[in-house]
Enzyme design. Structure first.
Site, PDB file in Angstrom:
ATOM      1  N   ASP A  35       0.818  -1.023   0.039  1.00 48.42           N
ATOM      2  CA  ASP A  35      -0.267  -0.090   0.203  1.00 48.42           C
ATOM      3  C   ASP A  35       0.711   1.250   0.023  1.00 48.42           C
ATOM      4  OD1 ASP A  35      -2.503   1.412  -0.091  1.00 48.42           O
ATOM      5  OD2 ASP A  35      -2.050   2.245   2.406  1.00 48.42           O
ATOM      6  N   ASP A  37      -0.698   4.667   0.768  1.00 45.54           N
ATOM      7  CA  ASP A  37      -0.575   6.574   2.272  1.00 45.54           C
ATOM      8  C   ASP A  37      -1.025   5.400   3.191  1.00 45.54           C
ATOM      9  OD1 ASP A  37      -1.094   8.408   0.522  1.00 45.54           O
ATOM     10  OD2 ASP A  37      -1.229   7.459  -0.456  1.00 45.54           O
ATOM     11  N   ASP A 213      -1.939  -0.305   5.611  1.00 47.46           N
ATOM     12  CA  ASP A 213      -2.312   0.465   7.635  1.00 47.46           C
ATOM     13  C   ASP A 213      -3.330   0.646   7.474  1.00 47.46           C
ATOM     14  OD1 ASP A 213      -2.048   1.950   4.876  1.00 47.46           O
ATOM     15  OD2 ASP A 213      -3.408   4.044   6.713  1.00 47.46           O
TER      16      ASP A 213
END
Length: 263
Positions: A35, A37, A213
């Site tokens: 991922d 961001d 996240d």
């Protein structure tokens, strides 16, 4: 939220541990999914304010080479946006949570689903314009409403956007995230993207490992676990997760990737 997750907050749940310096299968049998961001990139006040160090791009490039090309980006950003951040790299990428997919070798899969309607966009624009601090991000196939600057509006934002989706976009779904809610075509998620990429070379037959996240990454986590691999949660382990490992923040994730690239 996908099924099969573990609530790391509850007594009796397994404790998340730091990932090994060299995960199982590295490098010949590992497939890595990143991922952006909040994972590789520090979160910024606005999506266009993120920054990535050249040495991090170089480490990702080195890892992709060592993994025989079995490194992909899975992101909520649009494909062109992800490419701009990681330039000059052009990696296999699942963008817009899997609605856009670029395979190894560069071929693209057409965007899945219909984009949100103009009526929905207009209603979201009016809602955001009436509340200073909200930011509407139009990604084409999806639309995201950010409330990072006004976190006190979280309940109102989620309730109103849910109403608008039900009214104007019944074939779309609402995906909450960190200080954002996103409207995307139904059935497009990062788990499906991981499974699609893992079915093709150079990923097929490898052990998938996902770094992420946010809640949207849980779909990818569960897909990787279901395929015999694993996941690393970036950030506080304060919510249900399918990950078995944790790194404190994006800086720790970048260090882990750099060390793995040098291993």
């Amino acid at each position: 939220m996908p099924d099969g997750i573990v609530d790391a907050r509850h007594a009796g749940a397994r404790e998340l541990t730091p990932p090994p310096a060299q995960p199982d299968g590295f490098p010949d049998r590992l497939a890595l999914f990143l991922d952006l961001d909040g994972t590789v990139l520090d979160l910024a006040p606005t999506p266009d304010a993120v920054w990535i160090a050249p040495e991090t791009v170089a480490a990702i490039d080195r890892l992709a080479e060592r993994l025989g090309g079995a490194l992909a980006v899975i992101t909520g950003r649009a494909l062109d946006d992800a490419d701009q951040i990681l330039a000059p790299l052009r990696l296999p990428t699942a963008a817009l949570h899997g609605a856009e997919l670029r395979r190894s070798g560069g071929s693209r899969v057409a965007a899945a689903g219909e984009p949100p309607s103009e009526r929905l966009r207009a209603a979201l624009t009016a809602f955001a314009d009436a509340r200073p601090g909200l930011m509407l991000e139009d990604k084409g196939q999806s639309v995201a409403l950010h409330y990072r600057a006004v976190p006190e509006l979280e309940d109102e934002v989620r309730a109103r956007v849910s109403e608008l989706v039900a009214q104007f976009a019944p074939d779309h779904e609402l995906q909450p995230g960190k200080m954002v809610v996103e409207i995307r075509p139904h059935g497009c998620d990062k788990g499906g993207a991981v499974r699609a990429l893992m079915s093709e070379p150079p990923f097929a037959g490898r052990i998938p490992l996902v770094l992420g996240d946010d809640l949207t990454d849980e779909f990818a986590f569960e897909a990787a676990v279901g395929l015999g691999g694993g996941a690393i949660l970036i950030g506080a382990a304060d919510r249900p997760t399918a990950a078995a490992h944790v790194l404190r923040d994006p800086e720790a994730a970048r260090r882990w990737l750099a060390e793995l690239a040098r291993a």
